[in-house]
Design a protein around this motif. Structure first.
Motif, short mmCIF file in Angstrom:
data_model
loop_
_atom_site.label_atom_id
_atom_site.label_comp_id
_atom_site.label_asym_id
_atom_site.label_seq_id
_atom_site.Cartn_x
_atom_site.Cartn_y
_atom_site.Cartn_z
N SER A 24 170.98 61.99 58.18
CA SER A 24 171.34 60.21 58.49
C SER A 24 171.22 59.81 59.42
O SER A 24 170.45 59.64 60.87
N THR A 25 170.06 58.18 60.02
CA THR A 25 169.62 58.19 60.82
C THR A 25 169.74 56.41 60.56
O THR A 25 170.94 55.73 60.00
N HIS A 26 169.44 55.86 62.14
CA HIS A 26 169.69 54.45 62.35
C HIS A 26 169.24 53.08 61.84
O HIS A 26 167.44 53.87 61.50
N SER A 27 169.12 53.01 61.06
CA SER A 27 168.57 52.18 60.39
C SER A 27 167.55 51.03 60.67
O SER A 27 168.08 50.31 61.33
N VAL A 28 166.45 50.84 60.20
CA VAL A 28 165.42 49.68 60.67
C VAL A 28 165.41 48.67 59.93
O VAL A 28 165.60 47.30 60.96
N TYR A 33 173.83 50.41 61.27
CA TYR A 33 173.69 50.67 60.29
C TYR A 33 172.84 52.04 59.76
O TYR A 33 172.11 52.29 60.01
N PRO A 34 173.84 53.65 59.35
CA PRO A 34 173.10 54.55 59.28
C PRO A 34 173.09 54.15 57.65
O PRO A 34 173.02 53.61 56.78
N PHE A 35 171.88 55.57 57.58
CA PHE A 35 170.56 55.56 56.59
C PHE A 35 171.12 57.07 55.90
O PHE A 35 170.65 57.65 56.83
N GLY A 36 171.13 57.06 54.48
CA GLY A 36 171.76 58.88 54.44
C GLY A 36 170.63 58.99 53.06
O GLY A 36 170.75 58.21 52.06
N SER A 37 169.76 59.79 53.14
CA SER A 37 169.36 60.32 53.11
C SER A 37 169.28 61.56 52.38
O SER A 37 169.30 62.28 53.36
N ASN A 62 163.08 55.51 60.58
CA ASN A 62 163.77 55.12 61.02
C ASN A 62 164.34 56.26 62.35
O ASN A 62 163.84 56.06 63.28
N VAL A 63 163.47 57.01 62.16
CA VAL A 63 163.77 58.40 62.90
C VAL A 63 162.59 58.35 64.40
O VAL A 63 162.72 58.77 65.31
N ASP A 64 161.13 57.94 63.81
CA ASP A 64 159.69 56.94 64.31
C ASP A 64 160.44 56.47 65.38
O ASP A 64 159.69 56.05 66.64
N THR A 65 161.14 55.50 65.06
CA THR A 65 162.34 54.40 65.91
C THR A 65 162.88 54.57 66.95
O THR A 65 162.96 54.81 67.72
N ASP A 66 164.30 55.45 65.99
CA ASP A 66 165.32 56.25 66.78
C ASP A 66 165.57 57.93 66.50
O ASP A 66 165.66 57.61 65.18
N ARG A 67 165.28 58.05 67.02
CA ARG A 67 165.13 60.23 67.05
C ARG A 67 166.86 60.65 66.86
O ARG A 67 166.27 61.54 65.85
N ARG A 68 167.57 59.90 67.05
CA ARG A 68 168.71 60.38 66.51
C ARG A 68 169.70 60.38 65.95
O ARG A 68 169.81 59.28 64.50
N CYS A 69 170.65 61.20 64.39
CA CYS A 69 169.92 61.60 63.49
C CYS A 69 171.53 62.13 63.61
O CYS A 69 172.28 62.82 64.61
#
Length: 231
Positions: A24-28, A33-37, A62-69
């Protein structure tokens, strides 16, 4: 009721033995909003999930923009999903400057090698900050990394030697491990990895985790435990 140490052991086996989770990452595209895959993973020698991600995928952007997940891992099984064990880790997904443990990853996912060589995929490591475990009624608790992360005591060459030896000379023992664990033996069986607390087999194309009788610290202990488990 099982103790905290017993629950931690179950959580470690779940982390090592499910081989995929929901990242689950931070949607760009939709900030806030979270984005799960769903992503496959194998544990690196440091005991942390190793991911092979496409530069085109949404979760990579998403993680390249915000690595928190977070990474959520769920026990497989039938029945009430809320009765299945689950583990959630919050942390960061970080790109690796070099391909570390790549050969270990490809032992688990041999079909994925062209993804790295030809399709621009890159290796990432999930670095947990903290784990939340729920193994059933009254078992929910937080665990620090040192309770759940176990480094592999076997270096790459030693692990590869053990795996090759078991696959060439002791397939009967691998089938015995499956029988003792109640896992259906329905096709080709091969060991793909071994670590401090378990071995991982490919059975008819499916990855299966078998816990060791006791933790190992070196190749000699691995040999003794594997012999004992085959008896």
């Amino acid at each position: 009721m099982q103790s905290g140490d017993q629950q931690a052991g179950l959580a470690r086996q779940l982390l090592a033995g499910v081989f995929h989770g929901v990242l689950s990452t931070h949607s760009v595209e939709h900030p806030g909003y979270p984005f799960g895959s769903v992503v496959p993973y194998a544990l690196g020698r440091d005991g942390l999930p190793l991911l092979l991600l496409s530069h085109l995928s949404q979760h990579t952007k998403n993680v390249d923009t915000d690595r928190r997940c977070s990474l959520t891992i769920l026990q497989t099984g039938d029945g009430d999903v809320q009765e299945l064990a689950r583990l959630n880790a919050i942390g960061e997904t970080l790109p690796l400057p070099a391909v570390e443990d790549g050969e270990r990853y490809f032992a688990y996912y041999p079909h994925a090698r062209p993804y790295l060589d030809d399709l621009g995929f890159r290796f990432y490591r999930f670095q947990p900050l903290r784990f939340h475990w729920n193994g059933g009624f009254a078992t929910a608790r937080w665990y620090a990394n040192e309770r759940l992360v176990r480094t592999n005591p076997l270096d790459a060459k030693t692990e590869a030697r053990i795996v090759a030896h078991m696959n060439s000379d002791h397939v009967d023992a691998l089938r015995a491990y499956l029988a003792h664990s109640g896992i259906d033996d329905t096709g080709v069986v091969a060991m793909v990895g071994i670590d401090a607390e378990g071995m991982d087999l490919r059975v008819a194309g499916q990855l299966k985790r078998i816990p060791l009788l006791r933790p190992i610290a070196d190749a000699d202990e691995a040999r003794r435990v594997l012999v004992e488990m085959a008896g």
